[in-house]
Design a protein around this motif. Structure first.
Motif, PDB file in Angstrom:
ATOM      1  N   SER A  28      27.034 -32.386 -25.811  1.00  0.00           N
ATOM      2  CA  SER A  28      26.748 -32.563 -24.392  1.00  0.00           C
ATOM      3  C   SER A  28      25.977 -33.876 -24.240  1.00  0.00           C
ATOM      4  O   SER A  28      25.045 -34.145 -24.998  1.00  0.00           O
ATOM      5  CB  SER A  28      25.902 -31.383 -23.899  1.00  0.00           C
ATOM      6  N   LYS A  29      26.378 -34.674 -23.244  1.00  0.00           N
ATOM      7  CA  LYS A  29      25.715 -35.958 -22.991  1.00  0.00           C
ATOM      8  C   LYS A  29      25.226 -35.955 -21.550  1.00  0.00           C
ATOM      9  O   LYS A  29      26.022 -35.878 -20.620  1.00  0.00           O
ATOM     10  CB  LYS A  29      26.685 -37.115 -23.209  1.00  0.00           C
ATOM     11  N   GLY A  30      23.911 -36.040 -21.377  1.00  0.00           N
ATOM     12  CA  GLY A  30      23.376 -36.012 -20.024  1.00  0.00           C
ATOM     13  C   GLY A  30      21.960 -36.526 -19.946  1.00  0.00           C
ATOM     14  O   GLY A  30      21.504 -37.268 -20.822  1.00  0.00           O
ATOM     15  N   SER A  31      21.254 -36.095 -18.919  1.00  0.00           N
ATOM     16  CA  SER A  31      19.912 -36.596 -18.635  1.00  0.00           C
ATOM     17  C   SER A  31      18.898 -36.283 -19.729  1.00  0.00           C
ATOM     18  O   SER A  31      17.894 -36.973 -19.855  1.00  0.00           O
ATOM     19  CB  SER A  31      19.424 -36.025 -17.297  1.00  0.00           C
ATOM     20  N   LYS A  32      19.143 -35.256 -20.525  1.00  0.00           N
ATOM     21  CA  LYS A  32      18.234 -34.895 -21.622  1.00  0.00           C
ATOM     22  C   LYS A  32      18.697 -35.467 -22.960  1.00  0.00           C
ATOM     23  O   LYS A  32      18.158 -35.135 -24.003  1.00  0.00           O
ATOM     24  CB  LYS A  32      18.116 -33.369 -21.744  1.00  0.00           C
ATOM     25  N   GLY A  33      19.738 -36.294 -22.921  1.00  0.00           N
ATOM     26  CA  GLY A  33      20.232 -36.924 -24.140  1.00  0.00           C
ATOM     27  C   GLY A  33      21.433 -36.197 -24.707  1.00  0.00           C
ATOM     28  O   GLY A  33      22.203 -35.563 -23.980  1.00  0.00           O
ATOM     29  N   LEU A  34      21.585 -36.278 -26.027  1.00  0.00           N
ATOM     30  CA  LEU A  34      22.704 -35.654 -26.726  1.00  0.00           C
ATOM     31  C   LEU A  34      22.264 -34.279 -27.233  1.00  0.00           C
ATOM     32  O   LEU A  34      21.249 -34.167 -27.923  1.00  0.00           O
ATOM     33  CB  LEU A  34      23.148 -36.519 -27.905  1.00  0.00           C
ATOM     34  N   VAL A  35      23.044 -33.259 -26.879  1.00  0.00           N
ATOM     35  CA  VAL A  35      22.722 -31.891 -27.291  1.00  0.00           C
ATOM     36  C   VAL A  35      23.964 -31.280 -27.927  1.00  0.00           C
ATOM     37  O   VAL A  35      25.016 -31.200 -27.279  1.00  0.00           O
ATOM     38  CB  VAL A  35      22.260 -31.032 -26.093  1.00  0.00           C
ATOM     39  N   GLU A  36      23.829 -30.861 -29.178  1.00  0.00           N
ATOM     40  CA  GLU A  36      24.946 -30.227 -29.877  1.00  0.00           C
ATOM     41  C   GLU A  36      25.143 -28.814 -29.345  1.00  0.00           C
ATOM     42  O   GLU A  36      24.181 -28.050 -29.208  1.00  0.00           O
ATOM     43  CB  GLU A  36      24.691 -30.178 -31.381  1.00  0.00           C
TER      44      GLU A  36
END
Length: 153
Positions: free
Chosen positions: A21-29
């Motif tokens: 996931s790529k968004g406001s909190k960065g990259l999240v697996e």
């Protein structure tokens, strides 16, 4: 579903999918797991944040990365992929919290016309019965199967 989604990685069996996931909190697996249940051809769909250090899933984390529609479309795309490989599979899922179950119900409702072209969707209602999905009705869990299977519960 014809919505923006992330590219998933999976092994040959298609029981586990991972994406970022790529968004406001960065990259999240993220990880999606299909697990066989005690019932023939029924698989539980589990989904959550992936912890690579412990090789575990956390389905209670609230990532709030601003990409929930894209994440849900990605999860939905794996249902298509999984049932392409296992066409008689029925996919069981529920939210890890009542709010998430409601989110899933709303996503199904918004995309019902498109989903219904390929799948039959059932909801597990408050009176403890499975029924074909009804818009604006609360459910505890959902079950989807390819339309050509036409199961009745």
């Amino acid at each position: 579903m014809n919505k923006p989604k992330y590219l998933c990685r999976s092994g040959k069996s298609l029981f586990v999918f991972k994406f970022t996931s790529k968004g406001s909190k960065g990259l999240v697996e993220k990880i999606i797991e299909y697990t066989a249940t005690d019932s023939d051809n029924i698989y539980n769909l589990g989904f959550g944040d992936y912890d690579p250090l412990n090789d575990t899933m956390n389905d209670l984390t609230i990532t709030d990365n601003g990409d929930s529609n894209k994440v849900l479309a990605t999860v939905a795309s794996t249902v298509y992929t999984f049932t392409d490989e296992y066409p008689s599979a029925m996919i069981l899922f529920t939210g890890s919290t009542p709010a998430r179950t409601r989110l899933y119900r709303m996503a199904i409702t918004i995309n019902l016309a498109e989903i219904s072209q390929d799948f039959v969707i059932f909801g597990y209602s408050n009176d403890r019965n499975w029924e074909e999905f009804v818009v604006n009705k609360s459910y505890h869990a959902f079950l989807v199967t390819r339309r050509e299977n036409e199961y009745t519960l």
